[in-house]
Design a protein around this motif. Structure first.
Motif, PDB file in Angstrom:
ATOM      1  N   PHE A 209       0.858  -1.175   0.000  1.00 55.20           N
ATOM      2  CA  PHE A 209       0.000   0.000   0.000  1.00 55.20           C
ATOM      3  C   PHE A 209       0.897   1.228   0.000  1.00 55.20           C
ATOM      4  O   PHE A 209       1.638   1.466   0.945  1.00 55.20           O
ATOM      5  N   LYS A 210       0.826   2.007  -1.081  1.00 55.72           N
ATOM      6  CA  LYS A 210       1.738   3.132  -1.269  1.00 55.72           C
ATOM      7  C   LYS A 210       1.004   4.455  -1.086  1.00 55.72           C
ATOM      8  O   LYS A 210      -0.073   4.663  -1.645  1.00 55.72           O
ATOM      9  N   THR A 211       1.638   5.342  -0.324  1.00 56.04           N
ATOM     10  CA  THR A 211       1.036   6.605   0.072  1.00 56.04           C
ATOM     11  C   THR A 211       1.911   7.773  -0.362  1.00 56.04           C
ATOM     12  O   THR A 211       3.143   7.665  -0.346  1.00 56.04           O
ATOM     13  N   ALA A 212       1.274   8.888  -0.714  1.00 58.55           N
ATOM     14  CA  ALA A 212       1.998  10.116  -1.028  1.00 58.55           C
ATOM     15  C   ALA A 212       1.237  11.310  -0.462  1.00 58.55           C
ATOM     16  O   ALA A 212       0.009  11.366  -0.556  1.00 58.55           O
ATOM     17  N   VAL A 213       1.983  12.238   0.125  1.00 61.53           N
ATOM     18  CA  VAL A 213       1.408  13.471   0.682  1.00 61.53           C
ATOM     19  C   VAL A 213       2.304  14.619   0.256  1.00 61.53           C
ATOM     20  O   VAL A 213       3.489  14.651   0.606  1.00 61.53           O
ATOM     21  N   SER A 214       1.762  15.566  -0.494  1.00 64.92           N
ATOM     22  CA  SER A 214       2.580  16.703  -0.907  1.00 64.92           C
ATOM     23  C   SER A 214       1.714  17.931  -1.137  1.00 64.92           C
ATOM     24  O   SER A 214       0.664  17.844  -1.764  1.00 64.92           O
ATOM     25  N   GLY A 215       2.203  19.069  -0.652  1.00 61.46           N
ATOM     26  CA  GLY A 215       1.552  20.334  -0.905  1.00 61.46           C
ATOM     27  C   GLY A 215       2.277  21.163  -1.934  1.00 61.46           C
ATOM     28  O   GLY A 215       2.037  22.364  -2.052  1.00 61.46           O
ATOM     29  N   SER A 216       3.156  20.557  -2.712  1.00 60.89           N
ATOM     30  CA  SER A 216       3.921  21.286  -3.717  1.00 60.89           C
ATOM     31  C   SER A 216       3.112  21.446  -5.003  1.00 60.89           C
ATOM     32  O   SER A 216       2.546  20.473  -5.507  1.00 60.89           O
ATOM     33  N   PRO A 217       3.072  22.649  -5.584  1.00 68.48           N
ATOM     34  CA  PRO A 217       2.361  22.824  -6.853  1.00 68.48           C
ATOM     35  C   PRO A 217       3.049  22.150  -8.022  1.00 68.48           C
ATOM     36  O   PRO A 217       2.457  22.022  -9.098  1.00 68.48           O
ATOM     37  N   SER A 218       4.290  21.675  -7.825  1.00 68.58           N
ATOM     38  CA  SER A 218       4.970  20.950  -8.898  1.00 68.58           C
ATOM     39  C   SER A 218       4.512  19.504  -8.986  1.00 68.58           C
ATOM     40  O   SER A 218       4.953  18.765  -9.872  1.00 68.58           O
ATOM     41  N   LEU A 219       3.631  19.072  -8.059  1.00 65.76           N
ATOM     42  CA  LEU A 219       3.111  17.697  -8.061  1.00 65.76           C
ATOM     43  C   LEU A 219       4.283  16.712  -8.076  1.00 65.76           C
ATOM     44  O   LEU A 219       4.426  15.888  -8.980  1.00 65.76           O
ATOM     45  N   ASP A 220       5.092  16.773  -7.021  1.00 64.86           N
ATOM     46  CA  ASP A 220       6.414  16.159  -7.033  1.00 64.86           C
ATOM     47  C   ASP A 220       6.488  14.764  -6.439  1.00 64.86           C
ATOM     48  O   ASP A 220       7.585  14.246  -6.234  1.00 64.86           O
ATOM     49  N   VAL A 221       5.343  14.120  -6.141  1.00 60.90           N
ATOM     50  CA  VAL A 221       5.386  12.789  -5.530  1.00 60.90           C
ATOM     51  C   VAL A 221       4.699  11.726  -6.377  1.00 60.90           C
ATOM     52  O   VAL A 221       4.352  10.658  -5.882  1.00 60.90           O
ATOM     53  N   ALA A 222       4.494  12.020  -7.665  1.00 64.49           N
ATOM     54  CA  ALA A 222       3.870  11.038  -8.567  1.00 64.49           C
ATOM     55  C   ALA A 222       2.554  10.525  -7.995  1.00 64.49           C
ATOM     56  O   ALA A 222       2.319   9.326  -7.917  1.00 64.49           O
ATOM     57  N   HIS A 223       1.686  11.466  -7.604  1.00 61.47           N
ATOM     58  CA  HIS A 223       0.419  11.085  -6.969  1.00 61.47           C
ATOM     59  C   HIS A 223      -0.454  10.228  -7.870  1.00 61.47           C
ATOM     60  O   HIS A 223      -1.301   9.478  -7.396  1.00 61.47           O
ATOM     61  N   GLU A 224      -0.210  10.304  -9.169  1.00 66.17           N
ATOM     62  CA  GLU A 224      -1.040   9.568 -10.114  1.00 66.17           C
ATOM     63  C   GLU A 224      -0.868   8.056 -10.022  1.00 66.17           C
ATOM     64  O   GLU A 224      -1.713   7.305 -10.523  1.00 66.17           O
ATOM     65  N   ILE A 225       0.235   7.596  -9.387  1.00 61.81           N
ATOM     66  CA  ILE A 225       0.519   6.157  -9.409  1.00 61.81           C
ATOM     67  C   ILE A 225       0.669   5.576  -8.007  1.00 61.81           C
ATOM     68  O   ILE A 225       1.280   4.521  -7.838  1.00 61.81           O
TER      69      ILE A 225
END
Length: 555
Positions: A209-225
């Motif tokens: 189970f993979k999680t990502a949390v980021s408030g960067s406008p560059s979308l820097d944590v590959a939230h799509e995957i």
């Protein structure tokens, strides 16, 4: 008459093994050994038995299963080519250890400790993964207690770094310091870890189970995957918070995450995360391992149904609707270079080819960072390394020192854009070599085509599992093998073209029967890159061009 608007539950024709169906009978061996004994319990056997009695004393289910709950995989026995993959007898009597660093956050003291472990116990190996971890190789089970003691003395560990559990939480490597940040997600990551890391509540999931949390406008944590992602957004009425995404993942069945349209406040992230994780635990498909990831459940339910179950059954309240994140204005998401922080200092981001470093290099990085006044290091989801909190007057000296270590802050586009998985050197699933192949390919392209002037990503993967995100690269290379005319095994790469995340989120295009011999990779990439440079329109990315290019132009 009242008409229900609730999404209908899908009709199941075959048992999926989901606990929510009321039957917890294990339907495969993995489910059986997890039910027999929680993977977290193997720690004591490692400390009290296996480290004292040696490799031969490890029970099979602990060796190939539960030890992963503590970040330990057996590595591939040396000298076996890609024709030996996914079969019995590949285990060497050494382990890969994945050291957990959520959000990629390390202090210089922690980095120096990892470097010392690498030198003392891992033959100097160290790889930065695209999950913001450092992975070591050649670990003996006899040395694990001492390694854990050193890690835990500085606040690190390998708890749930692998296994059917919540893995490391990705976070923006510039959280709390970037001037353009929407919101700092670090407190949410810390709350998730404090409440749930090592908890039996989520120590038996259907798969990872993979999680990502980021408030960067560059979308820097590959939230799509990722399985669940919290993406920073500004709500017009509620202020900064997060947009909730679920069900992303690549491998052999790539799927992008889906927006639930729900807005999550910072103080709600850990609770909502636990709700999504709970849905996966209870409703996830446990019968077949190749359909056990959350993305399959989300694909079957759809985002509306998933949000309804989350709100009604796990949160007990509705979440407000919220805006989608804006497309990033820049194509860069790796934070490489020298950049201003919001406090007047700068960070320096550098590129290791395919994440490959050494213990000696990491030790030198810690020394260089401290000499520049920094005590904070960050690893990125793109196999890069950042030094934070650098005084501006010290930046160029640090840049020069790191460049001398093979870690340039102003790399070529080829060096900056390459990623590579572990490959056949250590991975039992791999078919081909990756790390050395990536370095050689980059160095050749730097010599042949130094004028490349736009971001260009090459992701080298040793098997179909896409640990290096084959389907989301400009050129994604999936390792394969074939028999040559002399009967010897030949390494090949199937080519994927035009994958992208961020502003142009799209899966790569597979060309018909396009497989390139490993020894011809620089020739092929140079040829395609030159064609792109000749044909591109003003401002056109390689990904856009690759999807419109004629077949003969990408061969």
């Amino acid at each position: 008459m009242t008409v229900s608007t609730r999404p209908e539950r899908p009709t199941r024709t075959k048992a999926t093994g989901a606990w929510a169906d009321g039957d917890r009978t294990p339907l495969n061996h993995n489910e059986a050994f997890k039910q027999e004994d929680d993977g977290l319990n193997v720690r004591q056997r490692i400390l009290q038995t296996y480290s004292r009695e040696g490799f031969s004393s490890i029970s099979p289910d602990d060796l190939s299963g539960r030890m992963r709950w503590w970040g330990l995989y057996t590595q591939r026995r040396q000298g076996l080519d890609g024709s030996h993959t996914g079969e019995d007898g590949l285990d060497d009597e050494y382990f890969m250890m994945r050291i957990r660093s959520d959000g990629g956050a390390l202090s210089t003291e922690q980095l120096r400790t990892v470097a010392g472990i690498s030198v003392d116990f891992a033959r100097g190996t160290a790889d930065i993964s695209d999950r913001q971890n450092i992975q070591l190789h050649w670990i003996r089970v006899e040395d694990v207690p001492e390694i854990w003691a050193r890690l835990e003395a500085v606040g690190l560990g390998s708890t749930q770094a692998c296994g059917d559990v919540p893995r490391v939480v990705l976070g923006s490597p510039v959280a709390g310091i970037a001037a353009d940040e929407v919101i700092d997600g670090s407190p949410a990551i810390e709350e998730i870890l404090t409440k749930y890391l090592g908890s039996p509540e989520f120590s038996n999931l259907p798969r990872k189970f993979k999680t990502a949390v980021s408030g960067s406008p560059s979308l820097d944590v590959a939230h799509e995957i990722n399985d669940v992602s919290f993406v920073g957004v500004e709500h017009p009425e509620l202020g900064p918070g997060f947009d909730l995404w679920v069900g992303g993942g690549l491998s052999t069945n790539p799927m992008f995450a889906q927006r639930l349209g729900a807005f999550v406040r910072l103080e709600e992230v850990a609770e909502v995360w636990a709700g999504v994780c709970g849905i996966f635990r209870d409703h996830g498909y446990r019968r077949l391992r190749n359909r056990a990831r959350l993305k399959f459940l989300v694909a079957d339910w759809g985002p509306e149904r998933f949000r309804e179950v989350l709100e009604q059954d796990y949160l007990g309240r509705s979440l407000p609707d919220g805006p989608a994140p804006q497309a990033p204005g820049a194509l860069r998401r790796d934070h490489v270079g020298v950049h201003p922080q919001q406090d007047g200092k700068v960070w320096v981001g550098v590129a290791a080819i395919g994440g490959r470093v050494t213990g000696e290099i990491l030790h030198a990085v810690a020394d260089a960072a401290q000499a520049a006044g920094s005590q904070r290091i960050r690893l990125t989801p793109h196999q890069k390394l950042l030094v934070l909190d650098v005084e501006p007057h010290a930046a160029e000296t640090l840049v020069s020192t790191l460049d001398g270590l093979g870690l340039p802050a102003r790399p070529s586009e080829w060096r900056r854009g390459v990623m590579a998985c572990t490959g056949i050197e250590f991975c039992k699933l791999a078919l081909t070599e990756t790390k050395a192949r990536a370095r050689w390919t980059v160095e050749e392209l730097e010599r042949r085509l130094p004028e490349m002037d736009v971001p260009f990503s090459i992701h080298v993967n040793g098997c179909p599992n896409s640990c290096a995100r084959t389907q989301t690269a400009d050129i994604g290379l999936k390792g394969m093998v074939a028999k040559g005319e002399d009967g010897q095994v030949v390494e090949l790469f199937q080519v994927h073209l035009g994958g992208s995340l961020g502003a142009e989120t799209t899966l790569a295009r597979k060309t018909r029967a396009l497989k390139v011999p490993a020894e011809e990779l620089p020739d092929y990439i140079e040829r395609v890159a030159r064609t792109y440079l000749a044909q591109r329109e003003q401002g056109e990315s390689f990904a856009s061009w690759a999807h419109r290019a004629d077949e003969e132009d990408v061969r």
